[in-house]
Write a protein that holds these residues in place. Structure first.
Motif, mmCIF file in Angstrom:
data_model
loop_
_atom_site.group_PDB
_atom_site.id
_atom_site.type_symbol
_atom_site.label_atom_id
_atom_site.label_comp_id
_atom_site.label_asym_id
_atom_site.label_seq_id
_atom_site.Cartn_x
_atom_site.Cartn_y
_atom_site.Cartn_z
ATOM 1 N N GLY A 1 90.835 67.041 110.491
ATOM 2 C CA GLY A 1 91.890 67.893 109.998
ATOM 3 C C GLY A 1 92.283 67.402 112.238
ATOM 4 O O GLY A 1 90.932 67.001 112.923
ATOM 5 N N TYR A 2 92.937 68.184 112.915
ATOM 6 C CA TYR A 2 92.970 68.475 114.343
ATOM 7 C C TYR A 2 92.959 69.819 115.425
ATOM 8 O O TYR A 2 94.072 70.736 114.389
ATOM 9 N N GLN A 3 92.329 70.397 116.434
ATOM 10 C CA GLN A 3 93.112 71.912 116.227
ATOM 11 C C GLN A 3 93.972 71.445 116.823
ATOM 12 O O GLN A 3 94.877 71.103 117.497
ATOM 13 N N ALA A 4 94.633 73.278 116.806
ATOM 14 C CA ALA A 4 96.182 73.386 116.899
ATOM 15 C C ALA A 4 96.393 74.180 118.627
ATOM 16 O O ALA A 4 94.909 74.624 119.365
ATOM 17 N N GLY A 5 97.589 74.218 118.899
ATOM 18 C CA GLY A 5 97.449 75.085 120.878
ATOM 19 C C GLY A 5 97.282 76.539 120.135
ATOM 20 O O GLY A 5 96.284 77.150 119.267
ATOM 21 N N SER A 6 96.234 77.103 121.399
ATOM 22 C CA SER A 6 96.060 78.799 121.135
ATOM 23 C C SER A 6 96.767 79.560 120.308
ATOM 24 O O SER A 6 96.380 80.636 120.314
ATOM 25 N N PHE A 7 98.352 79.312 120.500
ATOM 26 C CA PHE A 7 99.075 80.362 119.638
ATOM 27 C C PHE A 7 99.091 80.406 118.939
ATOM 28 O O PHE A 7 98.590 80.924 118.086
ATOM 29 N N THR A 8 99.819 78.701 117.989
ATOM 30 C CA THR A 8 98.908 78.892 116.465
ATOM 31 C C THR A 8 97.514 79.112 116.213
ATOM 32 O O THR A 8 97.701 79.148 114.614
ATOM 33 N N GLU A 9 96.656 79.072 116.905
ATOM 34 C CA GLU A 9 95.365 78.944 116.594
ATOM 35 C C GLU A 9 95.094 80.543 116.376
ATOM 36 O O GLU A 9 95.070 80.959 115.209
ATOM 37 N N GLN A 10 95.799 80.941 117.050
ATOM 38 C CA GLN A 10 96.069 83.077 116.937
ATOM 39 C C GLN A 10 96.663 83.010 115.851
ATOM 40 O O GLN A 10 96.419 83.819 114.667
ATOM 41 N N ILE A 11 98.091 82.465 115.087
ATOM 42 C CA ILE A 11 98.810 82.661 114.249
ATOM 43 C C ILE A 11 97.834 82.391 113.133
ATOM 44 O O ILE A 11 97.564 83.561 111.969
ATOM 45 N N ILE A 12 96.763 81.263 113.008
ATOM 46 C CA ILE A 12 96.095 80.815 111.633
ATOM 47 C C ILE A 12 94.749 82.369 111.135
ATOM 48 O O ILE A 12 94.488 82.106 110.224
ATOM 49 N N LYS A 13 94.652 82.345 112.718
ATOM 50 C CA LYS A 13 93.407 83.562 112.124
ATOM 51 C C LYS A 13 94.063 84.943 112.024
ATOM 52 O O LYS A 13 93.714 85.453 110.781
ATOM 53 N N ALA A 14 95.428 84.944 112.513
ATOM 54 C CA ALA A 14 96.256 86.314 112.006
ATOM 55 C C ALA A 14 96.185 86.275 110.212
ATOM 56 O O ALA A 14 96.296 87.288 109.447
ATOM 57 N N ILE A 15 96.900 85.225 110.117
ATOM 58 C CA ILE A 15 96.949 85.343 108.361
ATOM 59 C C ILE A 15 95.546 85.101 107.868
ATOM 60 O O ILE A 15 95.836 85.428 106.321
ATOM 61 N N ASP A 16 94.483 84.077 108.165
ATOM 62 C CA ASP A 16 93.518 84.321 107.716
ATOM 63 C C ASP A 16 92.645 85.844 107.509
ATOM 64 O O ASP A 16 92.185 86.018 106.003
ATOM 65 N N MET A 17 93.268 86.560 107.802
ATOM 66 C CA MET A 17 92.552 87.933 108.561
ATOM 67 C C MET A 17 93.357 88.791 107.292
ATOM 68 O O MET A 17 92.840 90.747 107.184
ATOM 69 N N ALA A 18 94.453 88.561 107.403
ATOM 70 C CA ALA A 18 94.815 89.426 106.862
ATOM 71 C C ALA A 18 95.405 90.159 105.400
ATOM 72 O O ALA A 18 95.158 89.323 104.704
ATOM 73 N N ASP A 19 95.695 91.430 105.193
ATOM 74 C CA ASP A 19 95.185 91.397 103.503
ATOM 75 C C ASP A 19 96.724 91.151 103.153
ATOM 76 O O ASP A 19 98.437 90.783 103.871
ATOM 77 N N PRO A 20 97.298 91.108 101.830
ATOM 78 C CA PRO A 20 98.257 90.785 101.871
ATOM 79 C C PRO A 20 99.857 90.853 102.118
ATOM 80 O O PRO A 20 100.092 90.574 101.814
ATOM 81 N N ALA A 21 99.248 92.578 101.926
ATOM 82 C CA ALA A 21 100.445 92.492 102.614
ATOM 83 C C ALA A 21 101.076 92.454 103.830
ATOM 84 O O ALA A 21 102.640 91.683 103.957
ATOM 85 N N ASN A 22 100.614 92.282 104.731
ATOM 86 C CA ASN A 22 100.451 92.006 105.879
ATOM 87 C C ASN A 22 100.637 89.973 106.389
ATOM 88 O O ASN A 22 101.689 89.537 106.285
ATOM 89 N N ARG A 23 100.114 89.695 104.348
ATOM 90 C CA ARG A 23 100.160 88.403 104.999
ATOM 91 C C ARG A 23 101.388 87.351 103.961
ATOM 92 O O ARG A 23 102.428 87.097 105.249
ATOM 93 N N ASP A 24 101.997 88.711 103.319
ATOM 94 C CA ASP A 24 103.991 88.716 102.658
ATOM 95 C C ASP A 24 104.972 88.424 104.732
ATOM 96 O O ASP A 24 105.398 87.609 104.311
ATOM 97 N N LYS A 25 104.375 89.882 105.137
ATOM 98 C CA LYS A 25 105.166 89.970 106.339
ATOM 99 C C LYS A 25 104.713 88.263 107.193
ATOM 100 O O LYS A 25 106.431 87.840 107.223
ATOM 101 N N LEU A 26 103.621 87.823 107.026
ATOM 102 C CA LEU A 26 103.994 86.891 108.185
ATOM 103 C C LEU A 26 104.397 85.749 107.519
ATOM 104 O O LEU A 26 104.323 84.666 108.535
ATOM 105 N N ALA A 27 104.637 85.815 106.392
ATOM 106 C CA ALA A 27 105.091 83.947 105.458
ATOM 107 C C ALA A 27 106.593 84.726 105.731
ATOM 108 O O ALA A 27 106.615 83.547 105.278
ATOM 109 N N LEU A 28 106.844 85.648 105.714
ATOM 110 C CA LEU A 28 108.035 85.264 106.208
ATOM 111 C C LEU A 28 108.912 84.388 108.085
ATOM 112 O O LEU A 28 110.003 83.405 107.816
#
Length: 81
Positions: A21-48
């Motif tokens: 693949g290829y690298q996302a921008g810095s904001f999108t990288e932070q979103i990906i990191k947040a989703i990667d680290m999220a517990d199921p409840a917070n992942r569901d919130k991020l999925a919205l």
């Protein structure tokens, strides 16, 4: 799943996990990191807000064929050898 994961999203997630693949921008990288680290409840919130990234990250983390699936989405013009 294919309907919401775009080529760009697949490439960003593959890059995050060191699978091409290829690298996302810095904001999108932070979103990906947040989703990667999220517990199921917070992942569901991020999925919205980011259903495409959550679907891609869930695929790469939990589906044994997730990397292959995302690679196919990331490279739609390539034919498997």
């Amino acid at each position: 799943m294919d309907r919401i994961i775009t080529t760009e999203v697949a490439n960003h997630v593959l890059f995050h996990y060191g699978r091409g693949g290829y690298q996302a921008g810095s904001f999108t990288e932070q979103i990906i990191k947040a989703i990667d680290m999220a517990d199921p409840a917070n992942r569901d919130k991020l999925a919205l807000a980011f259903p495409d990234y959550v679907a891609a990250i869930t695929a790469i983390q939990y589906d044994p064929d997730g990397v292959a699936h995302l690679t196919t989405i990331a490279n739609p013009g390539e034919v498997a050898a």
